[in-house]
Design a protein around this motif. Structure first.
Motif, PDB file in Angstrom:
ATOM      1  N   LEU A  22       0.840  -1.193   0.000  1.00 46.39           N
ATOM      2  CA  LEU A  22       0.000   0.000   0.000  1.00 46.39           C
ATOM      3  C   LEU A  22       0.879   1.248   0.000  1.00 46.39           C
ATOM      4  O   LEU A  22       1.901   1.295   0.696  1.00 46.39           O
ATOM      5  CB  LEU A  22      -0.914   0.034   1.224  1.00 46.39           C
ATOM      6  N   LEU A  23       0.481   2.248  -0.763  1.00 46.42           N
ATOM      7  CA  LEU A  23       1.084   3.572  -0.678  1.00 46.42           C
ATOM      8  C   LEU A  23       0.359   4.321   0.429  1.00 46.42           C
ATOM      9  O   LEU A  23      -0.886   4.418   0.409  1.00 46.42           O
ATOM     10  CB  LEU A  23       0.935   4.328  -2.000  1.00 46.42           C
ATOM     11  N   VAL A  24       1.107   4.823   1.431  1.00 45.90           N
ATOM     12  CA  VAL A  24       0.481   5.430   2.599  1.00 45.90           C
ATOM     13  C   VAL A  24       1.104   6.791   2.894  1.00 45.90           C
ATOM     14  O   VAL A  24       2.230   7.088   2.493  1.00 45.90           O
ATOM     15  CB  VAL A  24       0.592   4.516   3.836  1.00 45.90           C
ATOM     16  N   ASP A  25       0.357   7.592   3.640  1.00 47.75           N
ATOM     17  CA  ASP A  25       0.711   8.990   3.920  1.00 47.75           C
ATOM     18  C   ASP A  25       0.779   9.193   5.428  1.00 47.75           C
ATOM     19  O   ASP A  25      -0.219   9.005   6.127  1.00 47.75           O
ATOM     20  CB  ASP A  25      -0.351   9.888   3.287  1.00 47.75           C
ATOM     21  N   ARG A  26       1.971   9.577   5.938  1.00 49.00           N
ATOM     22  CA  ARG A  26       2.122   9.973   7.339  1.00 49.00           C
ATOM     23  C   ARG A  26       2.542  11.438   7.437  1.00 49.00           C
ATOM     24  O   ARG A  26       3.146  11.854   8.420  1.00 49.00           O
ATOM     25  CB  ARG A  26       3.169   9.104   8.048  1.00 49.00           C
ATOM     26  N   ALA A  27       2.193  12.206   6.424  1.00 49.99           N
ATOM     27  CA  ALA A  27       2.576  13.620   6.420  1.00 49.99           C
ATOM     28  C   ALA A  27       1.375  14.547   6.455  1.00 49.99           C
ATOM     29  O   ALA A  27       1.381  15.562   7.150  1.00 49.99           O
ATOM     30  CB  ALA A  27       3.429  13.930   5.194  1.00 49.99           C
ATOM     31  N   PHE A  28       0.342  14.220   5.696  1.00 50.82           N
ATOM     32  CA  PHE A  28      -0.802  15.124   5.537  1.00 50.82           C
ATOM     33  C   PHE A  28      -2.068  14.518   6.148  1.00 50.82           C
ATOM     34  O   PHE A  28      -3.123  14.480   5.532  1.00 50.82           O
ATOM     35  CB  PHE A  28      -1.009  15.436   4.058  1.00 50.82           C
ATOM     36  N   THR A  29      -1.940  14.041   7.364  1.00 54.11           N
ATOM     37  CA  THR A  29      -3.077  13.490   8.102  1.00 54.11           C
ATOM     38  C   THR A  29      -2.971  13.952   9.545  1.00 54.11           C
ATOM     39  O   THR A  29      -1.863  14.121  10.084  1.00 54.11           O
ATOM     40  CB  THR A  29      -3.096  11.949   8.016  1.00 54.11           C
ATOM     41  N   ASP A  30      -4.107  14.190  10.171  1.00 54.39           N
ATOM     42  CA  ASP A  30      -4.110  14.793  11.500  1.00 54.39           C
ATOM     43  C   ASP A  30      -3.411  13.944  12.549  1.00 54.39           C
ATOM     44  O   ASP A  30      -2.784  14.471  13.472  1.00 54.39           O
ATOM     45  CB  ASP A  30      -5.555  15.081  11.943  1.00 54.39           C
ATOM     46  N   ASP A  31      -3.517  12.617  12.434  1.00 55.62           N
ATOM     47  CA  ASP A  31      -2.928  11.738  13.437  1.00 55.62           C
ATOM     48  C   ASP A  31      -1.650  11.074  12.926  1.00 55.62           C
ATOM     49  O   ASP A  31      -1.392   9.899  13.149  1.00 55.62           O
ATOM     50  CB  ASP A  31      -3.921  10.677  13.890  1.00 55.62           C
ATOM     51  N   ARG A  32      -0.824  11.850  12.209  1.00 54.95           N
ATOM     52  CA  ARG A  32       0.346  11.278  11.566  1.00 54.95           C
ATOM     53  C   ARG A  32       1.380  10.725  12.543  1.00 54.95           C
ATOM     54  O   ARG A  32       2.235   9.924  12.157  1.00 54.95           O
ATOM     55  CB  ARG A  32       1.006  12.317  10.656  1.00 54.95           C
ATOM     56  N   ARG A  33       1.322  11.116  13.812  1.00 53.30           N
ATOM     57  CA  ARG A  33       2.285  10.572  14.784  1.00 53.30           C
ATOM     58  C   ARG A  33       2.006   9.111  15.106  1.00 53.30           C
ATOM     59  O   ARG A  33       2.934   8.365  15.469  1.00 53.30           O
ATOM     60  CB  ARG A  33       2.280  11.399  16.066  1.00 53.30           C
ATOM     61  N   THR A  34       0.776   8.678  14.942  1.00 54.48           N
ATOM     62  CA  THR A  34       0.427   7.315  15.336  1.00 54.48           C
ATOM     63  C   THR A  34      -0.156   6.473  14.216  1.00 54.48           C
ATOM     64  O   THR A  34      -0.311   5.258  14.385  1.00 54.48           O
ATOM     65  CB  THR A  34      -0.604   7.355  16.486  1.00 54.48           C
TER      66      THR A  34
END
Length: 485
Positions: free
Chosen positions: A275-287
């Motif tokens: 899966l291509l996933v995003d941990r930059a432009f999401t509100d809960d990117r820390r978790t």
């Protein structure tokens, strides 16, 4: 401050004397736009062929002075020089302009200055040694799927100057956003560029003959980050790109966003379980990370193309494109010709056209996508070296077929790092040369192998461009397929 520093679309250009270096596509567009603004324009070009004369006739009818066949002397009274991308910084005309204290603008600098002064579409800009065009087209597809009016421009698609001059028609904004491909040549002469967000995909030796050395080449690439307002996108696997972000003076609040083929860290996009996933432009990117697409949605899903998709997605997300539109944009996208394109399978051997791999970095990515390869390479090296490329690919090589002016440099690297790999050199440069190349590759290949055209060199020693080279390769393969067994 020079006389021209503050000039923009709404300024008074009357009495401003502009020298345009080059009468090619970009030079012609620049001269046309400047004449429309009321500037005094002189166009210079060392060529005087039929195409140049035709363009000169049009520009002279519009009021320009055109000087063909001699382009080294700076006209008296010039206020600014606008140069086409092909002109090296060492060109006598540009050296003379800088020595005279004049500003030299590239086509990108001019286009930025000539955007509408109100309501101009933001720029999402991309540069890198390889992958620029594919990534820009992916980005444009994602933006369109997200409901934005977008256009690919710059070094791909519609000429950038043409786009900005037509941005507002009858008071209506034509585009919400521009997806802009920028080359190192274009960036070298930019100074006031301030993009919404920007990405450097990778930096590897290329065009060092133009820039002088790799540091200057990288510095030109890094100019894309100057003044960025929202996101500076970099390649986690390429430390140079991250360094360029760290060195850039950006707008306060702009973020550094990485992309990686592994699991993403904080403020990154990456890959987890196909899966291509995003941990930059999401509100809960820390978790947590948000799913954007499947690897299978990327066509072709070679590793370097997945990296392109992640970079495009990072820019799209920075502009507010929702995850569902990222997936839809990828599914709608199809790459341009001559980029790891399947041509045919003949006698169990797969033939792949990656003629666009015009430097060692691009060829390395292509070679890394296949296991057993008969490699077709050679052309104009442009100052590149091949030891690292050959050493990295040696274990995958069944055989190598070399062509073109600088084939000897690749042959020498093969002798050093892959001495047991059979090498066949084709010295011919006529229209039948590619048929001989393909025949030699077929003789080296076995069922299950891939014959890969990934030249690692430019094409102009034998072909008009990389497209013609790829077309000749495909035609020779199809002719081979049609022969009675």
């Amino acid at each position: 401050m020079s006389r021209v520093s503050g000039l923009n679309r709404d300024a008074d250009w009357s009495g401003v004397s502009v020298v345009v270096a080059g009468i090619g596509v970009s030079g012609f567009a620049a001269a046309d736009a400047l004449l429309g603004l009321g500037a005094t324009v002189t166009v210079l070009d060392g060529k005087a062929d039929e195409v140049a004369r035709e363009r000169a006739g049009v520009l002279e009818a519009l009021g320009a002075t055109v000087r063909l066949g001699e382009a080294d002397t700076l006209p008296a009274g010039a206020d600014v020089v606008v140069t086409s991308p092909g002109w090296k910084p060492s060109s006598p005309l540009l050296v003379a302009a800088l020595d005279a204290g004049l500003e030299v603008w590239g086509e990108v600098e001019l286009a930025w200055r000539l955007r509408p002064t109100t309501g101009a579409a933001p720029w999402l800009a991309i540069t890198g040694t390889n992958g620029k065009t594919t990534t820009v087209r992916m980005l444009t597809s994602m933006l369109g799927a997200g409901g934005f009016r977008a256009v690919a421009a710059g070094n791909v698609g519609t000429p950038l100057l043409e786009v900005v001059m037509a941005e507002q028609t009858a008071g209506r904004q034509r585009y919400d956003v521009l997806a802009v491909e920028l080359s190192s040549f274009q960036l070298h002469w930019s100074s006031s560029l301030r993009c919404h967000s920007a990405a450097v995909l990778n930096v590897a030796p290329d065009h060092v003959d133009w820039h002088g050395d790799l540091d200057e080449y990288a510095k030109a690439k890094g100019k894309i980050y100057q003044g960025v307002e929202h996101a500076c996108v970099y390649n986690v696997a390429d430390p140079v790109t991250e360094r360029l972000v760290a060195e850039a003076e950006v707008t306060e609040g702009a973020r550094a966003v990485g992309f990686t083929l592994g699991a993403p860290g904080l403020s990154m996009l990456g890959v987890v379980d196909d899966l291509l996933v995003d941990r930059a432009f999401t509100d809960d990117r820390r978790t947590a990370a948000v799913e954007l697409a499947n690897v299978a949605d990327v066509v072709p899903n070679a590793p370097h193309n997945i990296a392109n998709a992640l970079a495009a997605a990072a820019l799209a997300r920075a502009f507010g494109v929702e995850p569902a539109a990222i997936r839809e944009g990828l599914r709608l996208f199809r790459p341009d010709a001559h980029r790891i394109a399947d041509v045919a399978t003949v006698d169990g051997v797969r033939y792949i056209d990656d003629s666009k791999a015009t430097n060692p970095h691009a060829a390395a990515a292509s070679l890394g996508s296949y296991d057993r390869i008969v490699w077709i390479a050679g052309g104009l090296a442009k100052g590149a070296t091949f030891d690292e490329l050959v050493a990295g690919a040696a274990r995958r090589l069944r055989g190598v077929v070399l062509m073109g002016a600088d084939r000897g440099e690749i042959a020498a690297a093969l002798a050093r790092h892959a001495p047991d790999v059979p090498v066949h050199e084709v010295a011919a440069t006529d229209t039948g040369a590619m048929a001989a190349v393909v025949a030699a590759a077929a003789s080296l290949a076995e069922a299950g192998d891939t014959v890969l055209l990934a030249p690692a060199c430019a094409s102009m020693d034998m072909f008009a461009n990389y497209g013609e080279r790829g077309d000749r390769f495909a035609a020779a393969v199809l002719e081979l397929a049609d022969r009675p067994g």
